[in-house]
Scaffold this motif. Structure first.
Motif, PDB file in Angstrom:
ATOM      1  N   PRO A 226       0.810  -1.228   0.000  1.00 18.37           N
ATOM      2  CA  PRO A 226       0.000   0.000   0.000  1.00 18.37           C
ATOM      3  C   PRO A 226       0.847   1.284   0.000  1.00 18.37           C
ATOM      4  CG  PRO A 226       0.112  -0.873   2.209  1.00 18.37           C
ATOM      5  CD  PRO A 226       0.864  -1.842   1.339  1.00 18.37           C
ATOM      6  N   TYR A 227       1.636   1.468  -1.042  1.00 19.31           N
ATOM      7  CA  TYR A 227       2.507   2.640  -1.120  1.00 19.31           C
ATOM      8  C   TYR A 227       1.705   3.933  -1.215  1.00 19.31           C
ATOM      9  CZ  TYR A 227       6.400  -0.460  -2.216  1.00 19.31           C
ATOM     10  OH  TYR A 227       7.360  -1.425  -2.169  1.00 19.31           O
ATOM     11  N   ASP A 228       2.190   4.952  -0.530  1.00 15.24           N
ATOM     12  CA  ASP A 228       1.687   6.305  -0.762  1.00 15.24           C
ATOM     13  C   ASP A 228       2.418   6.893  -1.960  1.00 15.24           C
ATOM     14  OD1 ASP A 228      -0.256   6.816   1.436  1.00 15.24           O
ATOM     15  OD2 ASP A 228       1.478   6.272   2.652  1.00 15.24           O
ATOM     16  N   ALA A 229       3.688   6.543  -2.107  1.00 16.14           N
ATOM     17  CA  ALA A 229       4.490   6.934  -3.276  1.00 16.14           C
ATOM     18  C   ALA A 229       5.782   6.132  -3.258  1.00 16.14           C
ATOM     19  CB  ALA A 229       4.796   8.433  -3.263  1.00 16.14           C
ATOM     20  N   LEU A 230       6.341   5.934  -4.425  1.00 14.34           N
ATOM     21  CA  LEU A 230       7.665   5.330  -4.536  1.00 14.34           C
ATOM     22  C   LEU A 230       8.339   5.893  -5.769  1.00 14.34           C
ATOM     23  CD1 LEU A 230       7.482   1.720  -5.893  1.00 14.34           C
ATOM     24  CD2 LEU A 230       5.450   3.076  -5.560  1.00 14.34           C
ATOM     25  N   ASN A 231       9.648   5.843  -5.776  1.00 17.71           N
ATOM     26  CA  ASN A 231      10.358   6.415  -6.910  1.00 17.71           C
ATOM     27  C   ASN A 231      11.273   5.390  -7.565  1.00 17.71           C
ATOM     28  OD1 ASN A 231      12.077   7.213  -4.397  1.00 17.71           O
ATOM     29  ND2 ASN A 231      13.495   7.382  -6.111  1.00 17.71           N
ATOM     30  N   ILE A 232      11.697   5.735  -8.751  1.00 19.94           N
ATOM     31  CA  ILE A 232      12.583   4.881  -9.520  1.00 19.94           C
ATOM     32  C   ILE A 232      13.977   4.911  -8.901  1.00 19.94           C
ATOM     33  CG2 ILE A 232      13.278   6.717 -11.132  1.00 19.94           C
ATOM     34  CD1 ILE A 232      13.156   4.580 -13.369  1.00 19.94           C
ATOM     35  N   GLY A 233      14.658   3.785  -8.974  1.00 16.51           N
ATOM     36  CA  GLY A 233      16.047   3.708  -8.537  1.00 16.51           C
ATOM     37  C   GLY A 233      16.939   3.397  -9.722  1.00 16.51           C
ATOM     38  N   ASN A 234      18.214   3.612  -9.568  1.00 17.45           N
ATOM     39  CA  ASN A 234      19.124   3.369 -10.689  1.00 17.45           C
ATOM     40  C   ASN A 234      19.136   1.907 -11.118  1.00 17.45           C
ATOM     41  OD1 ASN A 234      20.560   2.990  -8.117  1.00 17.45           O
ATOM     42  ND2 ASN A 234      22.350   2.581  -9.399  1.00 17.45           N
ATOM     43  N   HIS A 235      18.848   0.985 -10.225  1.00 15.90           N
ATOM     44  CA  HIS A 235      18.846  -0.434 -10.587  1.00 15.90           C
ATOM     45  C   HIS A 235      17.725  -0.782 -11.562  1.00 15.90           C
ATOM     46  CE1 HIS A 235      21.774  -2.075  -7.523  1.00 15.90           C
ATOM     47  NE2 HIS A 235      21.717  -0.779  -7.274  1.00 15.90           N
ATOM     48  N   GLU A 236      16.678  -0.001 -11.594  1.00 10.39           N
ATOM     49  CA  GLU A 236      15.607  -0.241 -12.558  1.00 10.39           C
ATOM     50  C   GLU A 236      16.054   0.073 -13.990  1.00 10.39           C
ATOM     51  OE1 GLU A 236      14.426  -0.790  -9.131  1.00 10.39           O
ATOM     52  OE2 GLU A 236      13.873   1.315  -9.242  1.00 10.39           O
ATOM     53  N   LEU A 237      17.183   0.722 -14.137  1.00  9.31           N
ATOM     54  CA  LEU A 237      17.672   1.100 -15.464  1.00  9.31           C
ATOM     55  C   LEU A 237      18.806   0.208 -15.964  1.00  9.31           C
ATOM     56  CD1 LEU A 237      17.708   4.970 -14.992  1.00  9.31           C
ATOM     57  CD2 LEU A 237      15.881   3.538 -15.907  1.00  9.31           C
ATOM     58  N   TYR A 238      19.293  -0.711 -15.143  1.00 14.62           N
ATOM     59  CA  TYR A 238      20.398  -1.570 -15.563  1.00 14.62           C
ATOM     60  C   TYR A 238      19.973  -2.500 -16.695  1.00 14.62           C
ATOM     61  CZ  TYR A 238      23.005  -0.272 -11.345  1.00 14.62           C
ATOM     62  OH  TYR A 238      23.672   0.407 -10.370  1.00 14.62           O
ATOM     63  N   GLN A 239      20.847  -2.731 -17.614  1.00 17.09           N
ATOM     64  CA  GLN A 239      20.593  -3.643 -18.727  1.00 17.09           C
ATOM     65  C   GLN A 239      20.452  -5.071 -18.215  1.00 17.09           C
ATOM     66  OE1 GLN A 239      20.259  -3.423 -22.197  1.00 17.09           O
ATOM     67  NE2 GLN A 239      19.918  -1.280 -21.772  1.00 17.09           N
ATOM     68  N   LEU A 240      19.370  -5.737 -18.617  1.00 25.57           N
ATOM     69  CA  LEU A 240      19.149  -7.123 -18.246  1.00 25.57           C
ATOM     70  C   LEU A 240      19.388  -8.069 -19.423  1.00 25.57           C
ATOM     71  CD1 LEU A 240      15.848  -6.791 -16.191  1.00 25.57           C
ATOM     72  CD2 LEU A 240      18.183  -6.911 -15.328  1.00 25.57           C
ATOM     73  N   ASN A 241      19.372  -7.531 -20.637  1.00 26.26           N
ATOM     74  CA  ASN A 241      19.437  -8.399 -21.817  1.00 26.26           C
ATOM     75  C   ASN A 241      20.737  -8.261 -22.602  1.00 26.26           C
ATOM     76  OD1 ASN A 241      19.192  -5.976 -23.131  1.00 26.26           O
ATOM     77  ND2 ASN A 241      17.404  -6.551 -24.336  1.00 26.26           N
ATOM     78  N   ALA A 242      21.768  -7.755 -21.956  1.00 28.49           N
ATOM     79  CA  ALA A 242      23.074  -7.591 -22.616  1.00 28.49           C
ATOM     80  C   ALA A 242      22.925  -6.846 -23.945  1.00 28.49           C
ATOM     81  CB  ALA A 242      23.753  -8.945 -22.811  1.00 28.49           C
ATOM     82  N   ASN A 243      22.183  -5.753 -23.901  1.00 36.52           N
ATOM     83  CA  ASN A 243      21.949  -4.924 -25.094  1.00 36.52           C
ATOM     84  C   ASN A 243      21.384  -5.716 -26.264  1.00 36.52           C
ATOM     85  OD1 ASN A 243      22.723  -2.329 -24.101  1.00 36.52           O
ATOM     86  ND2 ASN A 243      24.815  -3.102 -24.057  1.00 36.52           N
TER      87      ASN A 243
END
Length: 128
Positions: free
Chosen positions: A49-66
């Protein structure tokens, strides 16, 4: 746990809010369950039940080796495709992060959160 904390605040006539500072998809025991853990985490985190949450740098890491391995390019794409960002209805904050192809914000730029005892917060989610 969050509901119990909010109830304790209510008894004391104090506002209690639930925020997350990002990096939900990496660095936890839950994030180590599988390479494609974003789908698993998205359904679990959607129940919080979040009131708010923000993006972190780990959400932007490449998962598919480009593009060299199958799967999402990065976790934020998986969170979007799983419906997680839409489910949060403006509570996912990305004050300074946009989709590269469209320039549109990934989430909401800000959110005003109001407590039942008069607290009003203006919340931003900056990625640094």
């Amino acid at each position: 746990l969050v509901q119990r904390l909010k109830e304790a605040g209510r008894k004391s006539k104090k506002d209690v809010f639930f925020f997350d500072n990002g990096d939900i998809n990496d660095g936890t025991g839950l994030s180590a369950i599988a390479q494609d853990h974003v789908d698993s985490l998205a359904s679990l985190m959607a129940s919080a039940p979040y009131d708010a949450l923000n993006i972190g740098n780990h959400e932007l890491y490449q998962l598919n080796a480009n593009g060299f391995i199958a799967g999402e390019a990065c976790a934020i794409v998986g969170l979007r495709d799983a419906g997680y960002l839409e489910h949060l209805s403006g509570r996912y904050l990305t004050s300074n992060v946009v989709w590269a192809k469209t320039g549109e914000p990934v989430g909401s730029r800000y959110r005003v959160v109001q407590g039942e005892f008069g607290t009003t917060l203006l919340v931003f989610g900056f990625l640094y």
